[in-house]
Design an enzyme around this catalytic site. Structure first.
Site, PDB file in Angstrom:
ATOM      1  N   SER A  98      26.471  50.299  35.475  1.00  0.00           N
ATOM      2  CA  SER A  98      26.796  49.159  36.331  1.00  0.00           C
ATOM      3  C   SER A  98      25.669  48.126  36.292  1.00  0.00           C
ATOM      4  O   SER A  98      25.336  47.608  35.240  1.00  0.00           O
ATOM      5  CB  SER A  98      27.095  49.650  37.750  1.00  0.00           C
ATOM      6  OG  SER A  98      27.726  48.668  38.514  1.00  0.00           O
ATOM      7  N   ASP A 228      38.706  50.620  35.950  1.00  0.00           N
ATOM      8  CA  ASP A 228      37.501  50.241  36.701  1.00  0.00           C
ATOM      9  C   ASP A 228      37.847  49.067  37.614  1.00  0.00           C
ATOM     10  O   ASP A 228      38.164  47.977  37.147  1.00  0.00           O
ATOM     11  CB  ASP A 228      36.400  49.854  35.719  1.00  0.00           C
ATOM     12  CG  ASP A 228      35.043  49.675  36.371  1.00  0.00           C
ATOM     13  OD1 ASP A 228      34.998  49.228  37.537  1.00  0.00           O
ATOM     14  OD2 ASP A 228      34.031  49.961  35.709  1.00  0.00           O
ATOM     15  N   HIS A 257      35.157  53.223  38.031  1.00  0.00           N
ATOM     16  CA  HIS A 257      33.810  52.711  37.781  1.00  0.00           C
ATOM     17  C   HIS A 257      32.778  53.832  37.752  1.00  0.00           C
ATOM     18  O   HIS A 257      31.750  53.716  37.091  1.00  0.00           O
ATOM     19  CB  HIS A 257      33.466  51.712  38.888  1.00  0.00           C
ATOM     20  CG  HIS A 257      32.187  50.970  38.675  1.00  0.00           C
ATOM     21  ND1 HIS A 257      31.985  50.122  37.614  1.00  0.00           N
ATOM     22  CD2 HIS A 257      31.036  50.933  39.399  1.00  0.00           C
ATOM     23  CE1 HIS A 257      30.774  49.595  37.686  1.00  0.00           C
ATOM     24  NE2 HIS A 257      30.180  50.080  38.750  1.00  0.00           N
TER      25      HIS A 257
END
Length: 277
Positions: A98, A228, A257
């Protein structure tokens, strides 16, 4: 607890596990608003297979200091460089999830790959998360404005809502929620200072890493789930692949995610295979 002090006086906590004599080291960068604990499944797995694994808590996050300044992607990348130099690491494989994926991209674009052999971007915010005229697949600014407003209003409840829903995909009818994962995410989030959490929203939404990706001259593995809800697949992984010189894409079908948490075996397998390649 192991830590070191970077150039502006900020104290950075880190973990250093496994075989210190291993030829290569895997260095992990975590996502928002988490800390190095979020990589424990991957670190434990690789350390038990003879690798040295290192992960730090980003400034403002976890057990590191909570400075009022320096909460930006350039400084995040500079802190990572100083960690690698502090431990004198060579032949590194960088792994970022991320926001941590953005940190890895900025590190390589800003500092080069003299100490780095490979990199892995996991559910990464690359190449550019914000919707603009030249980035139509991005996410509208209003979404990120709502994040900041929620942090200011009731950060604790907001973090419960994120963890209970889109982050892990627990809002999908086919996904069984784990209360333990929700609690862990919330705990890590609340360890992060409110200043760092608030400013990091600006960092992960507005940092454009397209030029960084173009500069990367080493092999990069891109791991992304096609469900995601935080960093939508279509605006991320395929666009990253257009910019990388040596990119390989692995799509996790139906995955959220939270690949390091929800797809542990798959991510571990891909990391180990990429290390050995």
């Amino acid at each position: 607890m192991p830590s070191f002090t970077v150039s502006d006086g900020t104290n950075i906590y880190y973990k250093d596990w496994g075989n210190k004599d291993a030829k290569g080291t895997v260095v992990f960068s975590h996502g928002w608003p988490l800390n190095s604990d979020n990589w424990e499944n991957q670190m434990f797995y690789l350390a038990n297979r003879g690798y040295r694994v290192v992960a730090h808590d980003r400034r403002g996050h976890g057990r590191s200091d909570q400075p009022w300044t320096g909460n930006n992607m350039n400084t995040y990348a500079d802190d990572l460089l100083q960690l690698i130099e502090h431990l004198d690491l060579k032949d590194v494989m960088l792994v970022g999830h991320s926001t941590g994926g953005g940190e890895v991209a900025r590190f390589l674009g800003r500092h080069g790959s003299s100490r780095v052999q490979k990199a892995v971007l996991v559910s990464a915010i690359t190449p550019f998360l914000l919707k603009t005229e030249d980035n139509p697949k991005g996410t509208p600014i209003e979404v990120f404005d709502s994040f900041r407003a929620a942090i200011e209003k009731d950060r604790a409840q907001f973090f419960i809502d994120v963890a209970s829903g889109p982050f892990f995909g627990f809002n999908r009818p086919s996904v069984k929620a784990s209360q333990g994962q929700i609690w862990s995410w919330w705990q890590q989030g609340m360890m992060t200072g409110i200043r760092g959490a608030h400013e990091c929203v600006e960092v992960f939404s507005k940092t454009d890493m397209r030029e960084d990706l173009k500069r990367i001259d080493i092999p990069v593995l891109v791991l992304h789930g096609d469900d995601d809800q935080i960093v939508p697949f279509e605006g991320s992984a395929p666009e990253v692949m257009k910019l990388l010189k040596k990119g390989t894409l692995k799509v996790f079908e139906g995955a959220s995610h939270a690949l390091p948490n929800m797809n542990i075996d798959g991510v571990n397998h891909e990391l180990l295979a990429f290390l050995a390649a």
